[in-house]
Write an enzyme that holds these catalytic residues in place. Structure first.
Site, PDB file in Angstrom:
ATOM      1  N   CYS A 116      -0.527   4.107   2.044  1.00 17.21           N
ATOM      2  CA  CYS A 116      -0.354   3.949   3.497  1.00 17.21           C
ATOM      3  C   CYS A 116       1.095   4.211   3.910  1.00 17.21           C
ATOM      4  O   CYS A 116       1.355   4.869   4.911  1.00 17.21           O
ATOM      5  CB  CYS A 116      -0.677   2.527   3.954  1.00 17.21           C
ATOM      6  SG  CYS A 116      -2.126   1.778   3.246  1.00 17.21           S
ATOM      7  N   ASP A 117       2.035   3.656   3.158  1.00 24.58           N
ATOM      8  CA  ASP A 117       3.411   3.589   3.657  1.00 24.58           C
ATOM      9  C   ASP A 117       4.423   4.434   2.888  1.00 24.58           C
ATOM     10  O   ASP A 117       5.529   4.659   3.376  1.00 24.58           O
ATOM     11  CB  ASP A 117       3.902   2.126   3.614  1.00 24.58           C
ATOM     12  CG  ASP A 117       3.066   1.224   4.512  1.00 24.58           C
ATOM     13  OD1 ASP A 117       2.513   1.739   5.492  1.00 24.58           O
ATOM     14  OD2 ASP A 117       2.977   0.022   4.235  1.00 24.58           O
ATOM     15  N   CYS A 139       0.835  -1.202   0.000  1.00 23.95           N
ATOM     16  CA  CYS A 139       0.000   0.000   0.000  1.00 23.95           C
ATOM     17  C   CYS A 139       0.869   1.252   0.000  1.00 23.95           C
ATOM     18  O   CYS A 139       1.366   1.683   1.043  1.00 23.95           O
ATOM     19  CB  CYS A 139      -0.937  -0.003   1.208  1.00 23.95           C
ATOM     20  SG  CYS A 139      -2.005   1.446   1.265  1.00 23.95           S
TER      21      CYS A 139
END
Ligand code: NDP
Length: 356
Positions: free
Chosen positions: A178-179, A175
């Site tokens: 997300c990261d 992701c």
């Protein structure tokens, strides 16, 4: 007596649905999954969902970067399974906003506080042919319910290499949103595996942080839509490795990922690429197996919302929320939003049928 609302799942959609259903006095029952089943560990389907597999969450409104330690200390009891170790160890986290596991533990706590009941069981089959519906758990126990909110999420696909497993959360991710902005990925090369729209989107997004993004494409063509593929190709920071597969993720326990070894399947050659991380963008698999095709799915295998802007499924009284029905947005906040919708839809269904 049948349950009013059973919620299957334990990500942001499930807990938001539980909070709303509990506050509507429907005393929802959540099946959050079995934490002791090794298959759940392997598949990334442990309780608390995909967010429990991530680190810092910077895009969930309400959790700005800052030291939230004191708040967490008072909100979660020390015996909570996801009580953050640095709070108990009294370690300083100066730039700490919220970690994925903490966010989920707090959502679950909020659902519990307002009267949700939680069982740590996997629902292995459902009978939706007659109402009330019948659910069977992994231990053979059964539950009857008038409405169901399906929020079992989707799991990201990974390559399945042992070296990839070793570095999950330490340079291996699925992701970018997300990261991608984490410090370890900044100003260093990154590898993205895949050639669909997700891979192109992730590569473009990551090119904002990385010095270079290598897209590893297993064929000599992209699956992505022309516009997305063209955009990736035109990005000067993106370099495409055609006909290539990742043979091994390289790294050390302390440093995490330091590179990948690629094999060119057309030429039979190998090369090592230095990188700080590898992002898999090779599709997701919605967790729908236990439904045994009793709910209509779209062509990608995700639960079909049958009415625009409603959480209705093809079965009256069964609602769907979060990533199990969303192959497009796939964000924690959009999952939470549809969880809210599903709880309101279930409440209205129960009212309409004279149960609430
Ligand atoms: P897709 O299934 O479209 O693409 C998956 C990609 O991963 C393919 O290129 C596939 O290769 C590759 N792949 C699969 N398994 C492996 C493997 N083991 N090793 C290497 N490569 C592998 O998934 P996406 O997540 O990209 O997209 C899902 C849906 O979401 C699509 O409908 C897409 O259009 C949509 N989407 C739309 C976006 C947008 O419009 N902004 C953004 C993101 C997604 P191969 O081609 O060889 O099979």
């Amino acid at each position: 007596m049948p349950e009013n609302v059973v919620i299957i799942g334990s990500g942001p959609a499930a807990w938001t649905a539980a909070i709303y259903a509990a506050r509507a006095n429907l005393t929802p029952l959540v099946f959050q999954g079995n934490p002791y089943d090794e298959r759940n560990n392997q598949n990334g389907t442990l309780p608390l969902g995909q967010l429990a597999l991530t680190t810092e969450v910077e895009n969930f409104p309400g959790w700005p970067t800052g030291d939230t330690r004191e708040y967490l200390r008072t909100a979660l009891s020390p015996d909570d399974t996801h009580f953050p170790y640095w709070v108990s160890a009294n370690k300083s986290q100066p730039n700490h906003g919220i970690q994925g596991p903490e966010l989920m533990a707090l959502m679950r706590k909020q659902a519990l506080n307002v009267g949700t009941r939680i069982e740590s069981k996997d629902v292995v089959s459902v009978d939706l042919k007659k109402s009330p519906f019948m659910l069977t758990m992994h231990d053979g126990s059964t539950v009857e319910t008038r409405t169901i909110i399906l929020s079992t999420g989707a799991r990201a696909n990974y390559l399945g290499l042992p070296s990839e497993e070793r570095f999950k959360n330490n340079g291996v991710s699925a992701c970018a949103v997300c990261d991608g902005a984490l410090p370890r990925f900044r100003n260093k090369p990154i590898v993205v595996v895949g050639a669909g729209d997700s891979a192109c989107e992730e590569a473009s997004y990551l090119s904002k942080f990385a010095t270079k993004v290598y897209m590893v494409v297993r064929r000599d063509a992209m699956r992505a839509s022309k516009i997305m593929a063209d955009r990736a190709r035109a990005n000067p920071k993106i370099e495409i490795r055609w006909n290539s597969v990742v043979e091994e993720v390289l790294g050390e326990d302390k440093l995490g990922v330091t590179g990948v070894r690629l094999k060119n399947t057309a030429k039979g050659t190998s090369e090592e690429i230095e990188c700080s991380g590898m992002f898999c963008a090779i599709g997701h698999t919605p967790n729908v197996g236990f439904l045994n095709n009793q709910v209509k799915l779209n062509e990608g295998g995700y639960i079909l919302w049958t009415t625009v802007a409603r959480s209705y499924t093809s079965v009256d009284g069964v609602f769907a929320a979060g990533d199990v029905a969303d192959d497009y947005y796939r964000q924690a906040i959009s999952a939470a939003g549809t969880g809210c919708m599903a709880a309101l839809d279930a409440e209205r269904w129960l009212g309409h049928h004279g149960f609430a």
